[in-house]
Design a protein around this motif. Structure first.
Motif, PDB file in Angstrom:
ATOM      1  N   VAL A   1      -8.365  -4.302   6.728  1.00  0.00           N
ATOM      2  CA  VAL A   1      -8.787  -2.936   6.363  1.00  0.00           C
ATOM      3  C   VAL A   1      -8.072  -2.458   5.091  1.00  0.00           C
ATOM      4  CG1 VAL A   1      -9.620  -2.129   8.604  1.00  0.00           C
ATOM      5  CG2 VAL A   1      -7.182  -2.028   8.139  1.00  0.00           C
ATOM      6  N   LYS A   2      -8.093  -3.305   4.078  1.00  0.00           N
ATOM      7  CA  LYS A   2      -7.462  -2.945   2.804  1.00  0.00           C
ATOM      8  C   LYS A   2      -8.276  -1.897   2.053  1.00  0.00           C
ATOM      9  CE  LYS A   2      -4.746  -6.825   1.452  1.00  0.00           C
ATOM     10  NZ  LYS A   2      -4.584  -7.932   0.559  1.00  0.00           N
ATOM     11  N   MET A   3      -7.616  -1.155   1.174  1.00  0.00           N
ATOM     12  CA  MET A   3      -8.325  -0.183   0.333  1.00  0.00           C
ATOM     13  C   MET A   3      -9.396  -0.904  -0.492  1.00  0.00           C
ATOM     14  SD  MET A   3      -8.939   2.823  -0.678  1.00  0.00           S
ATOM     15  CE  MET A   3      -7.687   4.029  -0.235  1.00  0.00           C
ATOM     16  N   LYS A   4     -10.576  -0.274  -0.585  1.00  0.00           N
ATOM     17  CA  LYS A   4     -11.687  -0.932  -1.289  1.00  0.00           C
ATOM     18  C   LYS A   4     -11.526  -0.848  -2.810  1.00  0.00           C
ATOM     19  CE  LYS A   4     -15.024  -0.342   2.409  1.00  0.00           C
ATOM     20  NZ  LYS A   4     -15.807   0.736   3.001  1.00  0.00           N
ATOM     21  N   ASP A   5     -12.243  -1.767  -3.474  1.00  0.00           N
ATOM     22  CA  ASP A   5     -12.094  -1.897  -4.923  1.00  0.00           C
ATOM     23  C   ASP A   5     -12.554  -0.654  -5.691  1.00  0.00           C
ATOM     24  OD1 ASP A   5     -11.017  -4.354  -4.644  1.00  0.00           O
ATOM     25  OD2 ASP A   5     -12.884  -5.461  -5.044  1.00  0.00           O
ATOM     26  N   ASP A   6     -13.560   0.078  -5.170  1.00  0.00           N
ATOM     27  CA  ASP A   6     -14.045   1.231  -5.954  1.00  0.00           C
ATOM     28  C   ASP A   6     -12.908   2.232  -6.204  1.00  0.00           C
ATOM     29  OD1 ASP A   6     -14.002   1.998  -3.233  1.00  0.00           O
ATOM     30  OD2 ASP A   6     -15.705   3.361  -3.441  1.00  0.00           O
ATOM     31  N   ILE A   7     -12.076   2.468  -5.188  1.00  0.00           N
ATOM     32  CA  ILE A   7     -10.974   3.425  -5.358  1.00  0.00           C
ATOM     33  C   ILE A   7      -9.878   2.822  -6.247  1.00  0.00           C
ATOM     34  CG2 ILE A   7      -9.104   4.662  -4.137  1.00  0.00           C
ATOM     35  CD1 ILE A   7     -11.811   5.999  -3.705  1.00  0.00           C
ATOM     36  N   LYS A   8      -9.588   1.550  -6.040  1.00  0.00           N
ATOM     37  CA  LYS A   8      -8.552   0.910  -6.881  1.00  0.00           C
ATOM     38  C   LYS A   8      -8.966   0.949  -8.353  1.00  0.00           C
ATOM     39  CE  LYS A   8      -7.010  -2.426  -3.406  1.00  0.00           C
ATOM     40  NZ  LYS A   8      -7.278  -3.804  -2.948  1.00  0.00           N
ATOM     41  N   GLU A   9     -10.243   0.648  -8.600  1.00  0.00           N
ATOM     42  CA  GLU A   9     -10.728   0.655  -9.992  1.00  0.00           C
ATOM     43  C   GLU A   9     -10.673   2.065 -10.575  1.00  0.00           C
ATOM     44  OE1 GLU A   9     -14.556  -1.237  -9.626  1.00  0.00           O
ATOM     45  OE2 GLU A   9     -13.553  -3.146  -9.140  1.00  0.00           O
ATOM     46  N   TYR A  10     -11.028   3.045  -9.764  1.00  0.00           N
ATOM     47  CA  TYR A  10     -10.973   4.436 -10.223  1.00  0.00           C
ATOM     48  C   TYR A  10      -9.527   4.811 -10.590  1.00  0.00           C
ATOM     49  CZ  TYR A  10     -10.954   9.476 -10.275  1.00  0.00           C
ATOM     50  OH  TYR A  10     -10.753  10.776 -10.662  1.00  0.00           O
TER      51      TYR A  10
ATOM     52  N   GLN B   1      -0.308  14.173 -12.730  1.00  0.00           N
ATOM     53  CA  GLN B   1       0.423  13.283 -13.651  1.00  0.00           C
ATOM     54  C   GLN B   1       1.421  12.384 -12.926  1.00  0.00           C
ATOM     55  OE1 GLN B   1      -0.423  13.367 -16.969  1.00  0.00           O
ATOM     56  NE2 GLN B   1      -1.943  14.805 -16.155  1.00  0.00           N
ATOM     57  N   ASN B   2       1.619  11.195 -13.459  1.00  0.00           N
ATOM     58  CA  ASN B   2       2.682  10.280 -12.970  1.00  0.00           C
ATOM     59  C   ASN B   2       2.670  10.051 -11.471  1.00  0.00           C
ATOM     60  OD1 ASN B   2       3.749  10.054 -15.592  1.00  0.00           O
ATOM     61  ND2 ASN B   2       4.783  12.016 -15.312  1.00  0.00           N
ATOM     62  N   ILE B   3       1.485   9.799 -10.956  1.00  0.00           N
ATOM     63  CA  ILE B   3       1.350   9.528  -9.516  1.00  0.00           C
ATOM     64  C   ILE B   3       1.553   8.024  -9.274  1.00  0.00           C
ATOM     65  CG2 ILE B   3      -0.277   9.535  -7.557  1.00  0.00           C
ATOM     66  CD1 ILE B   3       0.562  12.379  -8.510  1.00  0.00           C
ATOM     67  N   LYS B   4       2.259   7.713  -8.186  1.00  0.00           N
ATOM     68  CA  LYS B   4       2.374   6.304  -7.764  1.00  0.00           C
ATOM     69  C   LYS B   4       1.871   6.204  -6.328  1.00  0.00           C
ATOM     70  CE  LYS B   4       3.871   2.043  -7.497  1.00  0.00           C
ATOM     71  NZ  LYS B   4       4.733   1.045  -8.078  1.00  0.00           N
ATOM     72  N   ILE B   5       0.962   5.278  -6.091  1.00  0.00           N
ATOM     73  CA  ILE B   5       0.420   5.109  -4.734  1.00  0.00           C
ATOM     74  C   ILE B   5       0.750   3.710  -4.214  1.00  0.00           C
ATOM     75  CG2 ILE B   5      -1.659   5.111  -3.285  1.00  0.00           C
ATOM     76  CD1 ILE B   5      -2.943   7.093  -5.119  1.00  0.00           C
ATOM     77  N   TYR B   6       1.267   3.650  -3.000  1.00  0.00           N
ATOM     78  CA  TYR B   6       1.475   2.382  -2.291  1.00  0.00           C
ATOM     79  C   TYR B   6       0.438   2.292  -1.180  1.00  0.00           C
ATOM     80  CZ  TYR B   6       6.134   2.470  -4.433  1.00  0.00           C
ATOM     81  OH  TYR B   6       7.183   2.514  -5.320  1.00  0.00           O
ATOM     82  N   PHE B   7      -0.285   1.190  -1.120  1.00  0.00           N
ATOM     83  CA  PHE B   7      -1.236   0.953  -0.026  1.00  0.00           C
ATOM     84  C   PHE B   7      -0.590   0.011   0.980  1.00  0.00           C
ATOM     85  CE2 PHE B   7      -4.348   1.376  -3.706  1.00  0.00           C
ATOM     86  CZ  PHE B   7      -4.759   2.648  -3.364  1.00  0.00           C
ATOM     87  N   VAL B   8      -0.511   0.463   2.223  1.00  0.00           N
ATOM     88  CA  VAL B   8       0.067  -0.376   3.285  1.00  0.00           C
ATOM     89  C   VAL B   8      -0.965  -0.474   4.397  1.00  0.00           C
ATOM     90  CG1 VAL B   8       1.981  -0.680   4.895  1.00  0.00           C
ATOM     91  CG2 VAL B   8       2.364   0.560   2.737  1.00  0.00           C
ATOM     92  N   SER B   9      -1.585  -1.643   4.545  1.00  0.00           N
ATOM     93  CA  SER B   9      -2.635  -1.750   5.557  1.00  0.00           C
ATOM     94  C   SER B   9      -2.738  -3.183   6.071  1.00  0.00           C
ATOM     95  CB  SER B   9      -3.988  -1.343   4.956  1.00  0.00           C
ATOM     96  OG  SER B   9      -4.380  -2.307   4.008  1.00  0.00           O
ATOM     97  N   PRO B  10      -3.248  -3.331   7.300  1.00  0.00           N
ATOM     98  CA  PRO B  10      -3.559  -4.679   7.768  1.00  0.00           C
ATOM     99  C   PRO B  10      -4.592  -5.313   6.822  1.00  0.00           C
ATOM    100  CG  PRO B  10      -3.678  -3.092   9.577  1.00  0.00           C
ATOM    101  CD  PRO B  10      -3.536  -2.297   8.318  1.00  0.00           C
ATOM    102  N   ASP B  11      -4.572  -6.649   6.726  1.00  0.00           N
ATOM    103  CA  ASP B  11      -5.464  -7.347   5.784  1.00  0.00           C
ATOM    104  C   ASP B  11      -6.941  -7.011   5.973  1.00  0.00           C
ATOM    105  OD1 ASP B  11      -3.473  -8.525   4.453  1.00  0.00           O
ATOM    106  OD2 ASP B  11      -3.632 -10.473   5.478  1.00  0.00           O
TER     107      ASP B  11
ATOM    108  N   TRP C   1      -0.643   1.875  -8.904  1.00  0.00           N
ATOM    109  CA  TRP C   1      -0.747   1.612  -7.464  1.00  0.00           C
ATOM    110  C   TRP C   1      -0.341   0.180  -7.170  1.00  0.00           C
ATOM    111  CZ3 TRP C   1      -3.989  -2.375  -6.125  1.00  0.00           C
ATOM    112  CH2 TRP C   1      -5.011  -2.705  -7.032  1.00  0.00           C
ATOM    113  N   GLU C   2       0.116  -0.035  -5.955  1.00  0.00           N
ATOM    114  CA  GLU C   2       0.379  -1.405  -5.526  1.00  0.00           C
ATOM    115  C   GLU C   2       0.184  -1.535  -4.028  1.00  0.00           C
ATOM    116  OE1 GLU C   2       4.618  -1.477  -6.902  1.00  0.00           O
ATOM    117  OE2 GLU C   2       5.001  -2.366  -4.916  1.00  0.00           O
TER     118      GLU C   2
END
Ligand code: ASP
Length: 236
Positions: free
Chosen positions: A119-128, A107-117, A136-137
């Motif tokens: 190698v950004k997190m892929k859309d499948d995980i963001k959409e999930y 519950q109430n999880i907040k995720i920050y993604f910090v990566s070089p351009d 997330w941001e």
């Protein structure tokens, strides 16, 4: 107990169903590490014994996620309400993909993604994550993220996944380093995690800080994987 660990030995032919059928005659469990995403899923479709995905290319690494979640619980004391900074190679790093997936169950999880351009997190995980109501941001400011988080999860830039695009690798490495400056803004109760092996993305002078949790994290992997084997072999 007979556990078949493939690691590097049968890599070239493991997608072949005959290989899986042969190996399952020798073992009670198959632990499969493979360079292709989806390889463990394919093996499991053929095998009649349990298959543990020990990392499938840039896909998933579920046992790492189990030990990571266990480590967060032990270190911080809870999983609900965790603020987690995932740092480094988020496109090719399978551990961050699996951890994002698993932590979304709380519950109430907040995720920050910090990566070089590159190698950004892929859309499948963001959409999930969005579908699960996880906030997330993306941020390019590691110090700012570190000052807000309970866990900073640093990862290695996965050189082996870049192939010919060595310029992308060079652009990505060294951009986000966890060092004393990051420790300086990290809350007292927070921890630094890393799935290891480390290259230069956490400076060694961080190791002596009590918040450096990565060797405790690695040790937790022993217990979690022992528990998983026991569960699969003898049940609860
Ligand atoms: N050991 C982890 C993995 O198997 C992380 C890494 O290799 O960087 O994915």
């Amino acid at each position: 107990m007979r556990v078949f660990l493939n690691r590097h030995y049968v890599k070239p032919c493991i997608t072949n169903a005959d290989t899986i059928r042969t190996v399952e005659g020798y073992s009670d469990i198959i632990v499969l590490r493979h360079f292709e995403s989806g390889a463990a899923r394919r093996a499991a479709a053929t095998a009649e014994i349990p298959v543990i995905n020990a990392g499938d290319g840039p896909g998933q690494h579920p046992t790492q996620a189990l030990l990571d979640v266990y480590t967060i619980k032990r270190e911080i004391g809870r999983l609900d309400g965790i603020k987690l900074g995932l740092v480094g190679d988020l496109a090719n790093g399978r551990t961050v993909r699996s951890l994002a997936y698993l932590i979304a169950k709380y519950q109430n999880i907040k995720i920050y993604f910090v990566s070089p351009d590159v190698v950004k997190m892929k859309d499948d995980i963001k959409e999930y994550l969005t579908s699960q109501g996880v906030e997330w941001e993306e941020s390019s400011d590691l110090l700012d993220v570190a000052s807000r988080c309970d866990v900073i999860y640093q990862t290695r830039i996965q050189k082996e996944r870049f192939g010919e695009r060595i310029d992308h690798y060079e652009a990505a490495r060294g951009k986000y380093i966890v060092d004393k400056k990051v420790l300086g803004v990290l809350p007292k109760h927070a921890v630094i995690m890393h799935p290891l092996p480390r290259l230069d993305e956490i400076t060694v002078d961080v190791d002596s800080d009590p918040r450096a949790a990565y060797f405790r994290q690695a040790k937790n992997g022993l217990y979690i994987r022992m528990a998983l084997l026991k569960l699969l072999l003898v049940g609860h």
